[in-house]
Design a protein around this motif. Structure first.
Motif, PDB file in Angstrom:
ATOM      1  N   GLN A  12       0.837  -1.201   0.000  1.00 22.94           N
ATOM      2  CA  GLN A  12       0.000   0.000   0.000  1.00 22.94           C
ATOM      3  C   GLN A  12       0.875   1.256   0.000  1.00 22.94           C
ATOM      4  O   GLN A  12       0.602   2.220  -0.728  1.00 22.94           O
ATOM      5  N   ARG A  13       1.938   1.232   0.799  1.00 18.39           N
ATOM      6  CA  ARG A  13       2.825   2.400   0.872  1.00 18.39           C
ATOM      7  C   ARG A  13       3.542   2.627  -0.459  1.00 18.39           C
ATOM      8  O   ARG A  13       3.673   3.760  -0.926  1.00 18.39           O
ATOM      9  N   ILE A  46      -1.282  -9.666  -2.393  1.00 21.44           N
ATOM     10  CA  ILE A  46      -1.732  -9.376  -3.762  1.00 21.44           C
ATOM     11  C   ILE A  46      -3.225  -9.672  -3.901  1.00 21.44           C
ATOM     12  O   ILE A  46      -3.982  -8.873  -4.471  1.00 21.44           O
ATOM     13  N   GLN A  47      -3.648 -10.807  -3.368  1.00 22.77           N
ATOM     14  CA  GLN A  47      -5.065 -11.173  -3.463  1.00 22.77           C
ATOM     15  C   GLN A  47      -5.941 -10.164  -2.725  1.00 22.77           C
ATOM     16  O   GLN A  47      -7.002  -9.757  -3.227  1.00 22.77           O
ATOM     17  N   ARG A  48      -5.502  -9.748  -1.550  1.00 24.13           N
ATOM     18  CA  ARG A  48      -6.282  -8.795  -0.767  1.00 24.13           C
ATOM     19  C   ARG A  48      -6.355  -7.436  -1.456  1.00 24.13           C
ATOM     20  O   ARG A  48      -7.419  -6.802  -1.517  1.00 24.13           O
ATOM     21  N   LEU A  49      -5.238  -6.972  -1.990  1.00 24.30           N
ATOM     22  CA  LEU A  49      -5.215  -5.663  -2.636  1.00 24.30           C
ATOM     23  C   LEU A  49      -5.972  -5.664  -3.961  1.00 24.30           C
ATOM     24  O   LEU A  49      -6.530  -4.643  -4.367  1.00 24.30           O
ATOM     25  N   ASN A  52      -9.509  -4.847  -3.438  1.00 23.72           N
ATOM     26  CA  ASN A  52      -9.735  -3.434  -3.130  1.00 23.72           C
ATOM     27  C   ASN A  52      -9.376  -2.515  -4.294  1.00 23.72           C
ATOM     28  O   ASN A  52      -9.230  -1.310  -4.105  1.00 23.72           O
ATOM     29  N   HIS A  53      -9.188  -3.105  -5.485  1.00 25.34           N
ATOM     30  CA  HIS A  53      -8.914  -2.331  -6.706  1.00 25.34           C
ATOM     31  C   HIS A  53      -7.563  -1.625  -6.682  1.00 25.34           C
ATOM     32  O   HIS A  53      -7.349  -0.678  -7.446  1.00 25.34           O
ATOM     33  N   MET A  54      -6.666  -2.071  -5.824  1.00 20.93           N
ATOM     34  CA  MET A  54      -5.349  -1.447  -5.762  1.00 20.93           C
ATOM     35  C   MET A  54      -4.354  -2.153  -6.680  1.00 20.93           C
ATOM     36  O   MET A  54      -3.319  -1.588  -7.033  1.00 20.93           O
ATOM     37  N   LEU A  55      -4.667  -3.376  -7.062  1.00 19.63           N
ATOM     38  CA  LEU A  55      -3.889  -4.146  -8.025  1.00 19.63           C
ATOM     39  C   LEU A  55      -4.855  -4.858  -8.957  1.00 19.63           C
ATOM     40  O   LEU A  55      -6.002  -5.099  -8.586  1.00 19.63           O
ATOM     41  N   ASN A  60      -0.901 -15.207 -16.167  1.00 18.27           N
ATOM     42  CA  ASN A  60       0.159 -15.465 -17.157  1.00 18.27           C
ATOM     43  C   ASN A  60       0.805 -14.198 -17.722  1.00 18.27           C
ATOM     44  O   ASN A  60       1.662 -14.277 -18.602  1.00 18.27           O
ATOM     45  N   LYS A  61       0.391 -13.031 -17.219  1.00 13.62           N
ATOM     46  CA  LYS A  61       0.986 -11.783 -17.711  1.00 13.62           C
ATOM     47  C   LYS A  61       1.673 -10.988 -16.600  1.00 13.62           C
ATOM     48  O   LYS A  61       2.695 -10.356 -16.820  1.00 13.62           O
ATOM     49  N   GLY A  62       1.101 -10.999 -15.414  1.00 17.27           N
ATOM     50  CA  GLY A  62       1.691 -10.246 -14.320  1.00 17.27           C
ATOM     51  C   GLY A  62       0.637  -9.493 -13.525  1.00 17.27           C
ATOM     52  O   GLY A  62      -0.560  -9.783 -13.611  1.00 17.27           O
ATOM     53  N   ILE A  63       1.097  -8.532 -12.785  1.00 16.26           N
ATOM     54  CA  ILE A  63       0.244  -7.772 -11.877  1.00 16.26           C
ATOM     55  C   ILE A  63       0.315  -6.315 -12.296  1.00 16.26           C
ATOM     56  O   ILE A  63       1.403  -5.730 -12.386  1.00 16.26           O
ATOM     57  N   GLU A  64      -0.837  -5.731 -12.541  1.00 11.48           N
ATOM     58  CA  GLU A  64      -0.906  -4.341 -12.995  1.00 11.48           C
ATOM     59  C   GLU A  64      -1.116  -3.410 -11.806  1.00 11.48           C
ATOM     60  O   GLU A  64      -1.919  -3.697 -10.912  1.00 11.48           O
ATOM     61  N   ILE A  65      -0.387  -2.297 -11.803  1.00  9.56           N
ATOM     62  CA  ILE A  65      -0.629  -1.223 -10.847  1.00  9.56           C
ATOM     63  C   ILE A  65      -1.571  -0.248 -11.559  1.00  9.56           C
ATOM     64  O   ILE A  65      -1.134   0.492 -12.442  1.00  9.56           O
TER      65      ILE A  65
END
Length: 214
Positions: A12-13, A46-49, A52-55, A60-65
């Protein structure tokens, strides 16, 4: 705080401060390196965020900010407005003597000078104390993501840092003072004043963007 909670707080920070750049794609391994925590707590965070629409998780592609638009900010502030009025009202009624002492100390701290990073950390602490003083375990899950994304938008778009910090400090001190007086109506009004400032700030970003394209 267990390791999963540590991972949530650390991510989050990083999101709030823009160290995880809006619109970028990151890997689970990269987030492990950024937080210094292991696969299991980072995966749980990651699952929790993501909830909450933070991630955003792209298999197969990755994690979007995710980027945050003015429309996103205004939608979040609509919800935040109502929830924070509830929170400060509960804090006025339920704060313990220990809570009151911590709030008084933080109100005094807010009278000092800050750079942008120090101010954002102090604002995070302010909202954490209000949530704590409200003594409702469901508030944190509702408020923290909204506040984190809102602060990220503010940090990304602030121009005159010291003028905005001075304004924000006054608004937060008014909220804390009303809680110290156990004045729910005053705390609610002060909370709405803060929310209105953030709405006006977001609308000023729209105007600035329009001017830059004219």
């Amino acid at each position: 705080m267990n390791q999963s909670e540590q991972a949530v707080a650390a991510l989050q920070r990083l999101i709030e401060q823009g160290e995880l750049r809006p619109g970028s794609m990151v890997s689970e391994r990269g987030l492990m390196a950024a937080t210094g925590l292991g696969r299991t707590p980072v995966r749980e965070a990651i699952q929790r965020l993501a909830l909450n629409h933070m991630l955003r998780i792209h298999p197969n592609k990755g994690i979007e900010i995710p980027a945050i638009s003015v429309e996103d900010q205004l939608s979040g502030l609509e919800v935040r407005r109502a929830v924070e009025v509830l929170a400060v009202g509960l804090a006025c009624r339920r704060a313990t003597e220990k809570d009151i002492a911590a709030i008084a100390a933080l109100k005094a701290t807010l009278a000092g000078g800050f750079d942008l990073h120090g101010y954002s950390e102090t604002v995070r602490e302010t909202h954490a104390l209000i949530i704590q003083a409200a003594h409702n375990p469901y508030l944190e899950a509702l408020m923290v993501p909204l506040q984190t994304l809102s602060r990220r938008f503010w940090i990304m778009h602030v121009r005159d840092e010291q003028a905005e910090i001075a304004h924000g400090k006054r608004l937060h001190r008014d909220i804390l003072q009303a809680i110290l007086l156990r004045d729910p109506d005053g705390a609610g009004a002060a909370s709405i004043a803060l929310n209105s400032y953030l709405v006006e700030f977001a609308l000023s970003v729209v105007s600035r963007m329009a001017a830059s394209h004219s």
